[in-house]
Each structure stands twice: as C-alpha cells, then as structure tokens.
Design an enzyme around this catalytic site. Structure first.
Site, mmCIF file in Angstrom:
data_model
loop_
_atom_site.group_PDB
_atom_site.id
_atom_site.type_symbol
_atom_site.label_atom_id
_atom_site.label_comp_id
_atom_site.label_asym_id
_atom_site.label_seq_id
_atom_site.Cartn_x
_atom_site.Cartn_y
_atom_site.Cartn_z
ATOM 1 C CB VAL A 63 -0.980 -10.603 -11.638
ATOM 2 C CG1 VAL A 63 0.253 -10.282 -10.797
ATOM 3 C CG2 VAL A 63 -0.605 -10.617 -13.118
ATOM 4 C CB CYS A 64 -4.219 -10.385 -7.494
ATOM 5 S SG CYS A 64 -3.768 -8.676 -7.848
ATOM 6 C CB THR A 65 -5.103 -15.727 -8.740
ATOM 7 O OG1 THR A 65 -6.349 -15.075 -8.977
ATOM 8 C CG2 THR A 65 -5.364 -17.170 -8.339
ATOM 9 C CD GLU A 67 0.717 -9.954 -6.618
ATOM 10 O OE1 GLU A 67 1.626 -9.254 -7.094
ATOM 11 O OE2 GLU A 67 -0.396 -9.497 -6.267
ATOM 12 C CG LEU A 68 -4.288 -13.074 -2.857
ATOM 13 C CD1 LEU A 68 -5.767 -13.078 -3.207
ATOM 14 C CD2 LEU A 68 -4.068 -12.372 -1.545
#
Length: 230
Positions: A63-65, A67-68
């Site tokens: 998920v954070c991949t 977002e970044l």
C-alpha cells in the site's frame, strides 16, 4: 512473590510521551534525522512552507509503495500550495534506497521528496506514531499537516489495509490556506471554488465590508457566499 523493579522516572516519562498524541495547534516537534536526501533538521528544512509529514509501517509494503508514487506525482500540486512532503519509516537508510527502485519501477515515478530513516524511532515517538498496543518497531500510518508557523493543523491515522486519499489531503490543505486568509469556513464536501460560509463571529455590518458581493442568509448563523479569492 515476584518483585518487579520499578521503572525510573525517565522511563515512565518516555512511556507517557509515547502515548501522548499531538493535538491540533501544538508545535510540531523539531528533529534532526537521516533521510534519502541527507540529514534533515526539520524546522530549518520546512522553512516558510507548509509540510505534509506521513509515516509508513515498513519498507517494501504494497500500500505504501503506491502512496509514495502518488505523492511523487503530486509534487507540482504541493509546490503550487507552498507545501513540502516528507515521508518516514523506521527501517534503515539502505532499505529506503533499495525501496526507491521498486517505487519507480512499479509506480512509474521516482521518489522526489525525502524519506526519513527513523531507525532510532526518535521522530516516531515524538509524533506519537507508534501505537502502544501495536508492534514496537512499526509506525502507524499517520498524516500531519504542519503550517509555516510549525503548528499541527491536521492529523489522520489510517488502518494498514486502506491507502491514504491524497486528494482529500490536498482538499484540506486548500481549506486551511483559504480560511487562514479570510473570515470563512468551508462546508461539507467543499472543493476549491465552491461557495463558503461566513464565520458566525463576524456580524452583518462587518460582513458587508469583507464580502461586498453579499451572501445568502439561510439562517443568522449560516451565511453562504462566493469563495472570496476566486
């Protein structure tokens, strides 16, 4: 009977600080920490800009991949609003650097803002990012909007399975910057350019000076007017 050693005063204070969340209007803690763009002294780096500081549970998380990559794509929108973005994970800098390659490969946009390597968790603990009932090594997925006076203006904490909505974060940023400059508030589902509400603390006589184009008085406390900077 087992006798447990009592925690020192310093230990108790650190534990208390860990569970104390920053409140709106608090000064954002200053810090110096390593990042993908070198060592950052936060207040100096922020300067006269607004800042979006957001944390990640760990590197190489799906998920954070995404977002970044999205925050990197949105950099022109942040710059238009005099805003800097900065991310954080408690993983070491070498992991960050390897993760950057994955982000560019999968999201089609390379990282163009700093990602803090908070290996000693000093920033995470200062901002209350580590939930006391969660893993001691993973930050929760927090977002902070910090204004040029270094005051915390928004906090949001997301569950691990739900990607952050950066369109909403930009919407709140627009609202904060608008309402800081004018005696208005933004109604439900407001988007930049929509009508706004004259704050109740402004009486009608003063409102005539501030809003010469008038307003629609639905109730004495609910006066709707055009967005003043459009």
């Amino acid at each position: 009977m087992e006798i447990r050693p009592q925690a020192s005063e310093g230990s108790r204070q650190r534990q208390q600080e860990k569970v104390m969340a920053l409140q709106l209007g608090d000064t954002a803690p200053d810090f110096t920490q390593e990042s993908t763009e070198g060592q950052i002294s936060f207040h100096q780096w922020a300067g006269d800009n607004w800042v979006i500081l957001f944390s990640h549970p760990a590197d190489f998380t799906p998920v954070c991949t995404t977002e970044l990559g999205e925050v990197s794509r949105l950099k022109p929108e942040f710059e238009r609003r005099n805003t800097k973005a900065i991310g954080l994970s408690v993983d070491p800098l070498d992991d960050h650097r390897r993760w950057v390659g994955d982000i560019e490969e999968t999201q089609g946009c390379g990282l163009n803002f700093p990602l803090l390597a908070d290996a000693d968790r000093s920033v995470s603990e200062a901002y209350g990012m580590i939930h006391p009932n969660a893993s001691g090594t993973n930050t929760v997925r927090s977002v902070f909007i910090i204004d040029p006076a270094k005051k915390v203006r928004l906090t949001i904490t997301y569950p691990p399975s739900t990607g952050r909505n950066f369109a909403e974060i930009l919407r709140v940023l627009d609202s904060l910057q608008l309402t800081d400059g004018y005696k208005v508030a933004t109604p439900v589902n407001w988007q930049d350019g929509d009508d706004v509400i004259i704050v109740p603390s402004i009486d009608n006589e003063k409102a005539k000076e501030l809003f010469p184009n008038g307003w629609d008085e639905k109730k004495p406390y609910l006066r709707v007017t055009k967005q003043p900077n459009k």
